[in-house]
Enzyme design. Structure first.
Site, PDB file in Angstrom:
ATOM      1  N   ASP A  58     -38.242  43.343  -2.184  1.00 59.14           N
ATOM      2  CA  ASP A  58     -37.919  42.267  -1.816  1.00 59.14           C
ATOM      3  C   ASP A  58     -39.296  41.396  -1.308  1.00 59.14           C
ATOM      4  OD1 ASP A  58     -37.014  40.226   0.010  1.00 59.14           O
ATOM      5  OD2 ASP A  58     -35.326  41.370   0.148  1.00 59.14           O
ATOM      6  N   GLU A  83     -33.198  32.651  -4.845  1.00 58.51           N
ATOM      7  CA  GLU A  83     -31.967  32.319  -5.064  1.00 58.51           C
ATOM      8  C   GLU A  83     -31.993  30.954  -5.799  1.00 58.51           C
ATOM      9  OE1 GLU A  83     -29.401  34.353  -5.140  1.00 58.51           O
ATOM     10  OE2 GLU A  83     -30.140  36.164  -4.298  1.00 58.51           O
ATOM     11  N   SER A  84     -31.205  30.800  -6.771  1.00 61.32           N
ATOM     12  CA  SER A  84     -31.506  29.517  -7.750  1.00 61.32           C
ATOM     13  C   SER A  84     -30.232  28.726  -8.197  1.00 61.32           C
ATOM     14  CB  SER A  84     -32.464  29.911  -9.164  1.00 61.32           C
ATOM     15  OG  SER A  84     -31.620  30.752  -9.956  1.00 61.32           O
ATOM     16  N   ASP A 134     -37.425  19.998  -8.474  1.00 61.98           N
ATOM     17  CA  ASP A 134     -37.265  18.462  -8.499  1.00 61.98           C
ATOM     18  C   ASP A 134     -36.083  18.291  -7.507  1.00 61.98           C
ATOM     19  OD1 ASP A 134     -35.142  19.143 -10.253  1.00 61.98           O
ATOM     20  OD2 ASP A 134     -35.396  17.782 -11.672  1.00 61.98           O
ATOM     21  N   GLU A 135     -35.199  19.318  -7.240  1.00 65.08           N
ATOM     22  CA  GLU A 135     -34.139  19.118  -6.461  1.00 65.08           C
ATOM     23  C   GLU A 135     -34.450  18.696  -4.953  1.00 65.08           C
ATOM     24  OE1 GLU A 135     -30.516  21.241  -6.893  1.00 65.08           O
ATOM     25  OE2 GLU A 135     -30.985  21.455  -8.993  1.00 65.08           O
ATOM     26  N   TYR A 159     -29.029  25.136  -1.450  1.00 65.16           N
ATOM     27  CA  TYR A 159     -30.104  25.537  -2.352  1.00 65.16           C
ATOM     28  C   TYR A 159     -31.350  24.634  -2.325  1.00 65.16           C
ATOM     29  CZ  TYR A 159     -33.020  25.763  -6.376  1.00 65.16           C
ATOM     30  OH  TYR A 159     -34.117  25.932  -7.260  1.00 65.16           O
ATOM     31  N   LYS A 163     -35.116  25.426  -0.758  1.00 67.72           N
ATOM     32  CA  LYS A 163     -36.334  25.389  -1.357  1.00 67.72           C
ATOM     33  C   LYS A 163     -37.467  24.334  -0.574  1.00 67.72           C
ATOM     34  CE  LYS A 163     -37.613  26.782  -5.047  1.00 67.72           C
ATOM     35  NZ  LYS A 163     -38.217  28.223  -5.360  1.00 67.72           N
ATOM     36  N   PRO A 214     -16.735  23.771 -19.446  1.00 63.34           N
ATOM     37  CA  PRO A 214     -16.442  22.808 -18.297  1.00 63.34           C
ATOM     38  C   PRO A 214     -17.488  21.984 -17.896  1.00 63.34           C
ATOM     39  CG  PRO A 214     -17.236  25.105 -17.644  1.00 63.34           C
ATOM     40  CD  PRO A 214     -17.471  25.078 -19.155  1.00 63.34           C
ATOM     41  N   ARG A 291     -18.597  19.694  -8.465  1.00 66.26           N
ATOM     42  CA  ARG A 291     -19.452  20.267  -7.451  1.00 66.26           C
ATOM     43  C   ARG A 291     -19.412  19.422  -6.274  1.00 66.26           C
ATOM     44  NH1 ARG A 291     -25.569  21.448  -9.687  1.00 66.26           N
ATOM     45  NH2 ARG A 291     -24.531  23.519 -10.371  1.00 66.26           N
TER      46      ARG A 291
HETATM   47  P1  NAD Z   1     -33.193  33.198 -11.719  1.00 64.94           P
HETATM   48  O1  NAD Z   1     -32.240  33.128 -10.505  1.00 64.94           O
HETATM   49  O2  NAD Z   1     -33.201  33.314 -13.119  1.00 64.94           O
HETATM   50  O3  NAD Z   1     -34.311  34.376 -11.152  1.00 64.94           O
HETATM   51  C1  NAD Z   1     -34.837  34.742  -9.834  1.00 64.94           C
HETATM   52  C2  NAD Z   1     -35.436  36.019  -9.792  1.00 64.94           C
HETATM   53  O4  NAD Z   1     -35.885  36.206  -8.499  1.00 64.94           O
HETATM   54  C3  NAD Z   1     -34.321  37.050 -10.043  1.00 64.94           C
HETATM   55  O5  NAD Z   1     -35.095  38.121 -10.787  1.00 64.94           O
HETATM   56  C4  NAD Z   1     -34.419  37.843  -8.852  1.00 64.94           C
HETATM   57  O6  NAD Z   1     -33.890  39.389  -9.055  1.00 64.94           O
HETATM   58  C5  NAD Z   1     -35.697  37.758  -8.078  1.00 64.94           C
HETATM   59  N1  NAD Z   1     -35.309  37.643  -6.515  1.00 64.94           N
HETATM   60  C6  NAD Z   1     -34.202  37.033  -5.970  1.00 64.94           C
HETATM   61  N2  NAD Z   1     -34.420  37.153  -4.609  1.00 64.94           N
HETATM   62  C7  NAD Z   1     -35.467  38.040  -4.396  1.00 64.94           C
HETATM   63  C8  NAD Z   1     -36.201  38.731  -3.136  1.00 64.94           C
HETATM   64  N3  NAD Z   1     -35.659  38.372  -2.311  1.00 64.94           N
HETATM   65  N4  NAD Z   1     -37.283  39.293  -3.578  1.00 64.94           N
HETATM   66  C9  NAD Z   1     -37.859  39.539  -4.831  1.00 64.94           C
HETATM   67  N5  NAD Z   1     -37.111  39.234  -6.191  1.00 64.94           N
HETATM   68  C10 NAD Z   1     -36.140  38.367  -5.880  1.00 64.94           C
HETATM   69  O7  NAD Z   1     -34.035  32.025 -11.073  1.00 64.94           O
HETATM   70  P2  NAD Z   1     -35.008  31.099 -12.292  1.00 64.94           P
HETATM   71  O8  NAD Z   1     -34.024  30.006 -12.913  1.00 64.94           O
HETATM   72  O9  NAD Z   1     -35.981  31.833 -13.053  1.00 64.94           O
HETATM   73  O10 NAD Z   1     -36.094  30.014 -11.161  1.00 64.94           O
HETATM   74  C11 NAD Z   1     -37.301  30.682 -11.118  1.00 64.94           C
HETATM   75  C12 NAD Z   1     -37.757  29.907  -9.644  1.00 64.94           C
HETATM   76  O11 NAD Z   1     -38.099  28.706 -10.291  1.00 64.94           O
HETATM   77  C13 NAD Z   1     -36.960  29.665  -8.692  1.00 64.94           C
HETATM   78  O12 NAD Z   1     -37.683  29.448  -7.366  1.00 64.94           O
HETATM   79  C14 NAD Z   1     -36.331  28.385  -8.665  1.00 64.94           C
HETATM   80  O13 NAD Z   1     -36.316  27.627  -7.571  1.00 64.94           O
HETATM   81  C15 NAD Z   1     -37.379  27.492  -9.474  1.00 64.94           C
HETATM   82  N6  NAD Z   1     -37.082  26.559 -10.603  1.00 64.94           N
HETATM   83  C16 NAD Z   1     -35.974  26.854 -11.277  1.00 64.94           C
HETATM   84  C17 NAD Z   1     -35.702  25.900 -12.256  1.00 64.94           C
HETATM   85  C18 NAD Z   1     -34.599  25.922 -13.497  1.00 64.94           C
HETATM   86  O14 NAD Z   1     -33.976  25.152 -14.098  1.00 64.94           O
HETATM   87  N7  NAD Z   1     -33.931  27.187 -13.626  1.00 64.94           N
HETATM   88  C19 NAD Z   1     -36.277  24.496 -12.404  1.00 64.94           C
HETATM   89  C20 NAD Z   1     -37.177  24.197 -11.430  1.00 64.94           C
HETATM   90  C21 NAD Z   1     -37.598  25.425 -10.428  1.00 64.94           C
HETATM   91  O1  DAU Z   2     -33.605  20.845 -11.264  1.00 66.82           O
HETATM   92  C1  DAU Z   2     -33.984  21.957 -11.348  1.00 66.82           C
HETATM   93  C2  DAU Z   2     -32.831  22.897 -11.161  1.00 66.82           C
HETATM   94  O2  DAU Z   2     -31.888  22.824 -12.223  1.00 66.82           O
HETATM   95  C3  DAU Z   2     -33.405  24.195 -10.296  1.00 66.82           C
HETATM   96  O3  DAU Z   2     -33.976  24.271  -9.112  1.00 66.82           O
HETATM   97  C4  DAU Z   2     -32.192  25.053 -10.393  1.00 66.82           C
HETATM   98  O4  DAU Z   2     -32.485  26.375  -9.757  1.00 66.82           O
HETATM   99  C5  DAU Z   2     -31.436  25.203 -11.774  1.00 66.82           C
HETATM  100  O5  DAU Z   2     -30.399  25.985 -11.484  1.00 66.82           O
HETATM  101  C6  DAU Z   2     -30.951  23.919 -12.025  1.00 66.82           C
HETATM  102  O6  DAU Z   2     -29.980  23.141 -11.171  1.00 66.82           O
HETATM  103  P1  DAU Z   2     -28.746  22.395 -11.776  1.00 66.82           P
HETATM  104  O7  DAU Z   2     -27.521  22.513 -10.823  1.00 66.82           O
HETATM  105  O8  DAU Z   2     -29.119  20.989 -12.084  1.00 66.82           O
HETATM  106  O9  DAU Z   2     -28.321  23.474 -13.065  1.00 66.82           O
HETATM  107  P2  DAU Z   2     -27.177  23.854 -13.452  1.00 66.82           P
HETATM  108  O10 DAU Z   2     -27.363  24.549 -15.182  1.00 66.82           O
HETATM  109  O11 DAU Z   2     -25.971  24.694 -12.660  1.00 66.82           O
HETATM  110  O12 DAU Z   2     -26.126  22.507 -13.500  1.00 66.82           O
HETATM  111  C7  DAU Z   2     -26.766  21.544 -14.610  1.00 66.82           C
HETATM  112  C8  DAU Z   2     -25.769  20.302 -14.738  1.00 66.82           C
HETATM  113  O13 DAU Z   2     -24.605  20.673 -15.085  1.00 66.82           O
HETATM  114  C9  DAU Z   2     -25.625  19.822 -13.133  1.00 66.82           C
HETATM  115  O14 DAU Z   2     -25.340  18.396 -12.974  1.00 66.82           O
HETATM  116  C10 DAU Z   2     -24.199  20.701 -12.988  1.00 66.82           C
HETATM  117  C11 DAU Z   2     -23.601  20.530 -14.113  1.00 66.82           C
HETATM  118  N1  DAU Z   2     -22.725  21.714 -14.681  1.00 66.82           N
HETATM  119  C12 DAU Z   2     -23.197  22.919 -14.514  1.00 66.82           C
HETATM  120  C13 DAU Z   2     -22.159  23.947 -14.666  1.00 66.82           C
HETATM  121  C14 DAU Z   2     -22.574  25.515 -14.367  1.00 66.82           C
HETATM  122  C15 DAU Z   2     -21.250  21.329 -15.324  1.00 66.82           C
HETATM  123  O15 DAU Z   2     -21.096  20.220 -15.470  1.00 66.82           O
HETATM  124  N2  DAU Z   2     -20.563  22.401 -15.339  1.00 66.82           N
HETATM  125  C16 DAU Z   2     -20.784  23.942 -15.332  1.00 66.82           C
HETATM  126  O16 DAU Z   2     -20.135  24.515 -15.627  1.00 66.82           O
END
Ligand code: NAD
Ligand code: DAU
Length: 353
Positions: A58, A83-84, A134-135, A159, A163, A214, A291
């Site tokens: 962790d 947590e993402s 960007d959120e 979330y 962040k 969905p 949501r």
């Molecule tokens: P993800 O949820 O797929 O992966 C997160 C990883 O972190 C997992 O492997 C999990 O096991 C690990 N983790 C969680 N809690 C932990 C802890 N306490 N200690 C150690 N490891 C831990 O997330 P992702 O989509 O790969 O996002 C990675 C990073 O990028 C995040 O910080 C997220 O906020 C950021 N981000 C994501 C997106 C996106 O679109 N997915 C966009 C912009 C920024």
């Molecule tokens: O903008 C960056 C962020 O993008 C990251 O920081 C987050 O970690 C990442 O999860 C993502 O967040 P979003 O909430 O934008 O991603 P998600 O894929 O959950 O949803 C994308 C869009 O689609 C959002 O407007 C919600 C919508 N959605 C999502 C799901 C899961 C739906 O309409 N239906 C769904 O079932």
């Protein structure tokens, strides 16, 4: 030399680890707690590769992180661990505070103690790169300009608030203690190894399983999509040449409504893996309850990283999404393995039986 990557078994982190080791021999120490989102199968191609040292743990465990830093002497920490998932943060915010806020704080504390003990040259070269989103900037009106690095922080979900708090801590550790930090705020990523609770892999999975696709509310919410490999190349570039204390927005200049994203996905699937009945996957789209507090629009102005560091995305949405769909079609077993018990429980909680 080595770098410490946290969260390197998640979606973006595992893409980063794979890309990094494909391009250079500098080892990675990968610290990941393996929550439901962490998946070591993503890194199976690195089995037996001594350049990748995986540690389950962790980021909030100060003693563990201090020990790893003392043993491996990394020149940088890249913090992906978080947590993402926004929907999960609405159902249960506490894990988000624990990891994203308290965890980042403890990681910063361990980094500060380590950095303070380094020799002058190593201190000067050390970097703490914090991967953010960007959120944190909140939701944009339809005609508002895209987010720049100076936009006000207006997070709307647990979330994004967690962040935002982590970004502020990173900033404070630079201003107060001089820790050499870099922060990146990226838009929505898509690509290989994304956990199928996020829009694109969820729809890939459901489409093939003959289940509904969905869309929340009216499906006209806008996100700015970037292929994950481009996010990884931007992080490598910021780590290499970013100015200490600076923030870099990362995005693909690619705003799409969720309807457009899912319609494009269906069109690619219709071509690459047609339904047995010859009808379009688009017929599986359904509109479900929105949501709570759903942000309407995100858009990133990536001008600063382009001008200052010469970074540009390599993929367009058309090329990146096609690549992604092919990857999921070619990795059905990965998808099946991921959709395990924990994932099914989550689906039930979110969408009902
Ligand atoms: P993800 O949820 O797929 O992966 C997160 C990883 O972190 C997992 O492997 C999990 O096991 C690990 N983790 C969680 N809690 C932990 C802890 N306490 N200690 C150690 N490891 C831990 O997330 P992702 O989509 O790969 O996002 C990675 C990073 O990028 C995040 O910080 C997220 O906020 C950021 N981000 C994501 C997106 C996106 O679109 N997915 C966009 C912009 C920024
Ligand atoms: O903008 C960056 C962020 O993008 C990251 O920081 C987050 O970690 C990442 O999860 C993502 O967040 P979003 O909430 O934008 O991603 P998600 O894929 O959950 O949803 C994308 C869009 O689609 C959002 O407007 C919600 C919508 N959605 C999502 C799901 C899961 C739906 O309409 N239906 C769904 O079932």
């Amino acid at each position: 030399m080595a770098i410490l990557v946290t969260g390197g078994a998640g979606f973006i982190g595992s893409n980063f680890v794979l890309d990094w080791l494909a391009q250079a021999d500098e080892p990675i120490v990968n610290l990941d707690a393996l929550t439901y989102a962490g998946n070591l199968e993503n890194l199976s191609s690195l089995a037996g590769d001594s350049r990748h040292v995986f540690v389950r743990g962790d980021i909030g465990d100060f003693d563990l992180v201090a020990d790893l830093l003392a043993r491996h002497r990394p020149r940088a920490i890249v913090n992906f661990a978080a947590e993402s998932h926004v929907d999960r943060s609405i159902h249960g915010p506490e894990d988000f505070i624990r990891t994203n806020v308290v965890g980042t704080f403890r990681l910063l504390e361990a980094a500060r103690a380590y950095w303070n003990g380094l020799a002058a040259d190593d201190r000067a070269g050390f970097r703490f790169l914090h991967v953010s989103t960007d959120e944190v900037y909140g939701s944009l009106a339809p005609d508002a300009p895209a987010f720049t690095e100076t936009n006000r922080y207006e997070p709307n979900s647990p979330y994004s608030a967690s962040k935002a708090a982590s970004d502020h801590l990173v900033r404070a550790y630079h201003h107060t203690y001089g820790l050499p930090v870099l922060t990146t705020n990226c838009s929505n990523n898509y690509g290989p190894y994304q956990f199928p609770e996020k829009l694109i892999p969820l729809c890939m999975h459901n489409a093939q399983a003959g289940k509904p696709l969905p869309l929340y509310g009216d499906g006209r919410q806008i996100r700015d999509w970037l292929y994950v490999g481009d996010h990884c190349s931007a992080i490598r570039r910021v780590l290499e040449a970013g100015s200490i204390g600076e923030v870099y927005n990362i995005g693909g200049w690619n705003e799409q409504t969720n309807r457009e994203v899912v319609a494009t996905l269906c069109a690619i699937l219709d071509e690459l893996s047609p339904r047995a009945d010859g009808r379009s996957y688009a017929e599986q789209i359904v509109f479900v309850q929105d949501r709570p507090g759903h942000d309407r629009r995100y858009a990133i102005n990536a001008g600063k990283i382009e001008r200052a560091l010469g970074w540009h995305p390599a993929e367009t949405f058309a090329t990146g999404l096609r690549k992604t769909v092919r990857w999921y079609l070619d990795h059905q077993q990965w998808l099946r393995n991921v959709t395990s018990g924990a994932y099914r429980n989550w689906l039930k909680q979110q969408y009902g039986a």
